[in-house]
Design a protein around this motif. Structure first.
Motif, PDB file in Angstrom:
ATOM      1  N   GLY A 149     -27.190  83.768 -18.476  1.00 20.51           N
ATOM      2  CA  GLY A 149     -27.437  82.435 -17.944  1.00 20.51           C
ATOM      3  C   GLY A 149     -28.402  81.691 -18.842  1.00 20.51           C
ATOM      4  N   LEU A 150     -28.107  80.434 -19.163  1.00 21.23           N
ATOM      5  CA  LEU A 150     -28.955  79.591 -20.008  1.00 21.23           C
ATOM      6  C   LEU A 150     -29.290  78.309 -19.259  1.00 21.23           C
ATOM      7  CD1 LEU A 150     -27.196  79.787 -23.507  1.00 21.23           C
ATOM      8  CD2 LEU A 150     -29.439  80.713 -22.950  1.00 21.23           C
ATOM      9  N   ALA A 151     -30.562  77.893 -19.330  1.00 17.24           N
ATOM     10  CA  ALA A 151     -30.953  76.670 -18.635  1.00 17.24           C
ATOM     11  C   ALA A 151     -32.090  75.984 -19.384  1.00 17.24           C
ATOM     12  CB  ALA A 151     -31.381  76.970 -17.208  1.00 17.24           C
ATOM     13  N   LEU A 152     -32.092  74.666 -19.321  1.00 16.96           N
ATOM     14  CA  LEU A 152     -33.130  73.849 -19.937  1.00 16.96           C
ATOM     15  C   LEU A 152     -34.031  73.282 -18.847  1.00 16.96           C
ATOM     16  CD1 LEU A 152     -34.362  72.213 -22.336  1.00 16.96           C
ATOM     17  CD2 LEU A 152     -32.601  70.478 -21.886  1.00 16.96           C
ATOM     18  N   GLY A 153     -35.347  73.358 -19.073  1.00 17.28           N
ATOM     19  CA  GLY A 153     -36.249  72.807 -18.079  1.00 17.28           C
ATOM     20  C   GLY A 153     -37.696  73.138 -18.366  1.00 17.28           C
ATOM     21  N   ALA A 154     -38.538  72.814 -17.405  1.00 21.12           N
ATOM     22  CA  ALA A 154     -39.973  73.062 -17.542  1.00 21.12           C
ATOM     23  C   ALA A 154     -40.285  74.527 -17.268  1.00 21.12           C
ATOM     24  CB  ALA A 154     -40.753  72.178 -16.576  1.00 21.12           C
ATOM     25  N   VAL A 155     -41.250  75.049 -18.016  1.00 24.74           N
ATOM     26  CA  VAL A 155     -41.731  76.417 -17.832  1.00 24.74           C
ATOM     27  C   VAL A 155     -43.246  76.362 -17.710  1.00 24.74           C
ATOM     28  CG1 VAL A 155     -41.932  78.723 -18.825  1.00 24.74           C
ATOM     29  CG2 VAL A 155     -39.826  77.397 -19.165  1.00 24.74           C
ATOM     30  N   HIS A 156     -43.756  77.019 -16.679  1.00 19.77           N
ATOM     31  CA  HIS A 156     -45.211  77.140 -16.529  1.00 19.77           C
ATOM     32  C   HIS A 156     -45.594  78.582 -16.835  1.00 19.77           C
ATOM     33  CE1 HIS A 156     -49.259  76.574 -15.056  1.00 19.77           C
ATOM     34  NE2 HIS A 156     -49.120  77.643 -14.282  1.00 19.77           N
ATOM     35  N   TRP A 157     -46.639  78.757 -17.632  1.00 18.95           N
ATOM     36  CA  TRP A 157     -47.111  80.100 -17.944  1.00 18.95           C
ATOM     37  C   TRP A 157     -48.584  80.221 -17.584  1.00 18.95           C
ATOM     38  CZ3 TRP A 157     -51.214  80.738 -21.235  1.00 18.95           C
ATOM     39  CH2 TRP A 157     -51.541  79.643 -22.044  1.00 18.95           C
ATOM     40  N   GLY A 158     -49.025  81.427 -17.379  1.00 19.22           N
ATOM     41  CA  GLY A 158     -50.426  81.628 -17.062  1.00 19.22           C
ATOM     42  C   GLY A 158     -50.854  83.063 -17.297  1.00 19.22           C
ATOM     43  N   VAL A 159     -52.151  83.249 -17.350  1.00 17.79           N
ATOM     44  CA  VAL A 159     -52.745  84.578 -17.487  1.00 17.79           C
ATOM     45  C   VAL A 159     -53.808  84.724 -16.412  1.00 17.79           C
ATOM     46  CG1 VAL A 159     -54.073  86.154 -18.944  1.00 17.79           C
ATOM     47  CG2 VAL A 159     -52.340  84.651 -19.977  1.00 17.79           C
TER      48      VAL A 159
ATOM     49  N   GLU B 238     -30.046  81.586 -11.671  1.00 14.94           N
ATOM     50  CA  GLU B 238     -28.908  81.148 -10.860  1.00 14.94           C
ATOM     51  C   GLU B 238     -27.636  81.094 -11.698  1.00 14.94           C
ATOM     52  OE1 GLU B 238     -26.612  79.993  -7.700  1.00 14.94           O
ATOM     53  OE2 GLU B 238     -28.668  80.770  -7.699  1.00 14.94           O
ATOM     54  N   ALA B 239     -27.769  80.650 -12.958  1.00 16.47           N
ATOM     55  CA  ALA B 239     -26.609  80.606 -13.849  1.00 16.47           C
ATOM     56  C   ALA B 239     -26.048  82.006 -14.081  1.00 16.47           C
ATOM     57  CB  ALA B 239     -26.994  79.960 -15.175  1.00 16.47           C
ATOM     58  N   GLU B 240     -26.939  82.968 -14.276  1.00 18.73           N
ATOM     59  CA  GLU B 240     -26.483  84.350 -14.505  1.00 18.73           C
ATOM     60  C   GLU B 240     -25.753  84.891 -13.291  1.00 18.73           C
ATOM     61  OE1 GLU B 240     -26.379  88.502 -14.048  1.00 18.73           O
ATOM     62  OE2 GLU B 240     -27.888  87.295 -12.996  1.00 18.73           O
ATOM     63  N   HIS B 241     -26.202  84.507 -12.089  1.00 15.99           N
ATOM     64  CA  HIS B 241     -25.535  84.966 -10.873  1.00 15.99           C
ATOM     65  C   HIS B 241     -24.105  84.432 -10.788  1.00 15.99           C
ATOM     66  CE1 HIS B 241     -29.071  86.898  -9.594  1.00 15.99           C
ATOM     67  NE2 HIS B 241     -29.690  85.875  -9.037  1.00 15.99           N
ATOM     68  N   ARG B 242     -23.832  83.317 -11.453  1.00 15.85           N
ATOM     69  CA  ARG B 242     -22.482  82.743 -11.459  1.00 15.85           C
ATOM     70  C   ARG B 242     -21.603  83.372 -12.542  1.00 15.85           C
ATOM     71  NH1 ARG B 242     -22.657  77.652  -8.880  1.00 15.85           N
ATOM     72  NH2 ARG B 242     -24.524  77.605  -7.544  1.00 15.85           N
ATOM     73  N   ALA B 243     -22.188  84.185 -13.407  1.00 19.38           N
ATOM     74  CA  ALA B 243     -21.468  84.713 -14.566  1.00 19.38           C
ATOM     75  C   ALA B 243     -20.708  85.987 -14.225  1.00 19.38           C
ATOM     76  CB  ALA B 243     -22.442  84.989 -15.707  1.00 19.38           C
ATOM     77  N   GLY B 244     -19.595  86.168 -14.928  1.00 14.81           N
ATOM     78  CA  GLY B 244     -18.863  87.421 -14.893  1.00 14.81           C
ATOM     79  C   GLY B 244     -19.078  88.160 -16.195  1.00 14.81           C
ATOM     80  N   PRO B 245     -18.558  89.362 -16.334  1.00 17.07           N
ATOM     81  CA  PRO B 245     -18.719  90.113 -17.588  1.00 17.07           C
ATOM     82  C   PRO B 245     -18.253  89.314 -18.790  1.00 17.07           C
ATOM     83  CG  PRO B 245     -17.796  91.506 -15.883  1.00 17.07           C
ATOM     84  CD  PRO B 245     -17.784  90.110 -15.330  1.00 17.07           C
ATOM     85  N   GLY B 246     -19.115  89.223 -19.805  1.00 16.88           N
ATOM     86  CA  GLY B 246     -18.771  88.507 -21.026  1.00 16.88           C
ATOM     87  C   GLY B 246     -19.023  87.015 -20.982  1.00 16.88           C
ATOM     88  N   ASP B 247     -19.524  86.500 -19.854  1.00 15.41           N
ATOM     89  CA  ASP B 247     -19.712  85.058 -19.695  1.00 15.41           C
ATOM     90  C   ASP B 247     -21.077  84.597 -20.203  1.00 15.41           C
ATOM     91  OD1 ASP B 247     -17.267  84.560 -18.575  1.00 15.41           O
ATOM     92  OD2 ASP B 247     -17.984  84.558 -16.506  1.00 15.41           O
ATOM     93  N   VAL B 248     -21.112  83.343 -20.654  1.00 13.48           N
ATOM     94  CA  VAL B 248     -22.345  82.591 -20.880  1.00 13.48           C
ATOM     95  C   VAL B 248     -22.238  81.354 -20.000  1.00 13.48           C
ATOM     96  CG1 VAL B 248     -23.772  81.317 -22.522  1.00 13.48           C
ATOM     97  CG2 VAL B 248     -22.604  83.410 -23.248  1.00 13.48           C
ATOM     98  N   ILE B 249     -23.171  81.182 -19.066  1.00 12.72           N
ATOM     99  CA  ILE B 249     -23.158  80.060 -18.137  1.00 12.72           C
ATOM    100  C   ILE B 249     -24.331  79.138 -18.452  1.00 12.72           C
ATOM    101  CG2 ILE B 249     -23.216  79.339 -15.725  1.00 12.72           C
ATOM    102  CD1 ILE B 249     -20.745  80.931 -16.379  1.00 12.72           C
ATOM    103  N   LEU B 250     -24.053  77.831 -18.585  1.00 11.62           N
ATOM    104  CA  LEU B 250     -25.068  76.830 -18.896  1.00 11.62           C
ATOM    105  C   LEU B 250     -25.347  75.969 -17.668  1.00 11.62           C
ATOM    106  CD1 LEU B 250     -23.593  77.591 -21.633  1.00 11.62           C
ATOM    107  CD2 LEU B 250     -24.250  75.318 -22.444  1.00 11.62           C
TER     108      LEU B 250
END
Length: 241
Positions: free
Chosen positions: A129-139, A162-174
């Motif tokens: 699964g691939l997605a574009l968006g905001a990422v928050h990081w912290g320590v 969520e994209a990965e959950h929609r994927a089947g074997p061999g899939d790339v979901i955007l």
């Protein structure tokens, strides 16, 4: 020396930063087939478990290498799955590099679908699964500052999972936001709010040589005990009472 904590966190923590945000592409990679491999090999006791560790390493190593070769880094790993990040910065074609990493991973798996062991051959597949968006990081650290742990959260991670959950074997979901950036370079099949990659219609960035910086033991040992970072042996099994 083992590189267990990603350099994105280490560099910022060293400069005194303990939290922040960035826009980037998040990738969730899940290897399917390990459950069947585990069940079959664990029937052979200690040796089967050791073979399982070798098989996992031989599969995950090239997949993780593809992430770093395309400018990303692995943020978290849990068993047969990992999450990688590709921060958008410096004008780099980050979305294209993330896509190239995903295509490279699926290419390697399609070329190595079977993995032989002393107890038979086993097949694997990968969902991405691939997605574009905001990422928050912290320590977060203990009150005395001797121990620390890093975390990532945000819309990009939620969407790539969520994209990965929609994927089947061999899939790339955007997700939709990433497709907006890559629309001229891919053909996809729309499935609700997500899009299954059918083909790539433009040349993708080539992989780069991966050079990991030297480990700052005093810094990384805040996150992982130093004895483990310098441990030359792999895991082994001992009988205990």
């Amino acid at each position: 020396m083992h590189h267990i904590v990603d350099n994105f966190i280490l560099d910022r923590f060293k400069s005194g930063q303990t939290r922040g945000d960035f826009l980037g592409v998040a990738m969730f990679v899940d290897v399917s087939g390990f459950s069947a491999i585990t069940e079959a090999l664990m029937a052979h006791g200690q040796h089967g478990a050791e073979i399982l560790a070798l098989v996992m390493g031989s599969i995950l190593k090239p997949l993780i290498h593809s992430v770093y070769a395309h400018g990303g880094f692995v943020a978290t790993q849990a068993g047969d799955a990992f999450t990688a990040m590709f921060p958008l910065e410096g004008g780099e074609p980050t979305a294209e590099r993330a896509l190239a990493a995903a295509v490279s991973i699926q290419g390697w798996v399609s070329e190595h679908p079977q993995h032989p062991t002393p107890y038979g051959e086993f097949s694997i597949s990968v969902k991405i699964g691939l997605a574009l968006g905001a990422v928050h990081w912290g320590v977060v650290s203990t009150p005395d500052g001797r121990r620390a742990a890093a975390y990532y959260q945000g819309e990009a991670l939620d969407a790539c999972s969520e994209a990965e959950h929609r994927a089947g074997p061999g899939d790339v979901i955007l997700d939709a936001r990433l497709l907006d950036v890559l629309a001229r370079q891919v053909r996809t099949q729309t499935e609700g709010d997500f899009h299954r990659l059918l083909s790539v219609t433009a040349e993708l960035p080539a992989p780069q040589t991966v050079v990991h910086p030297s480990v700052d033991l005093s810094l990384m040992s805040r996150f992982i005990p130093g004895e483990l970072l310098g441990q030359p042996q792999t895991g082994e099994f001992r009988l205990v009472v």
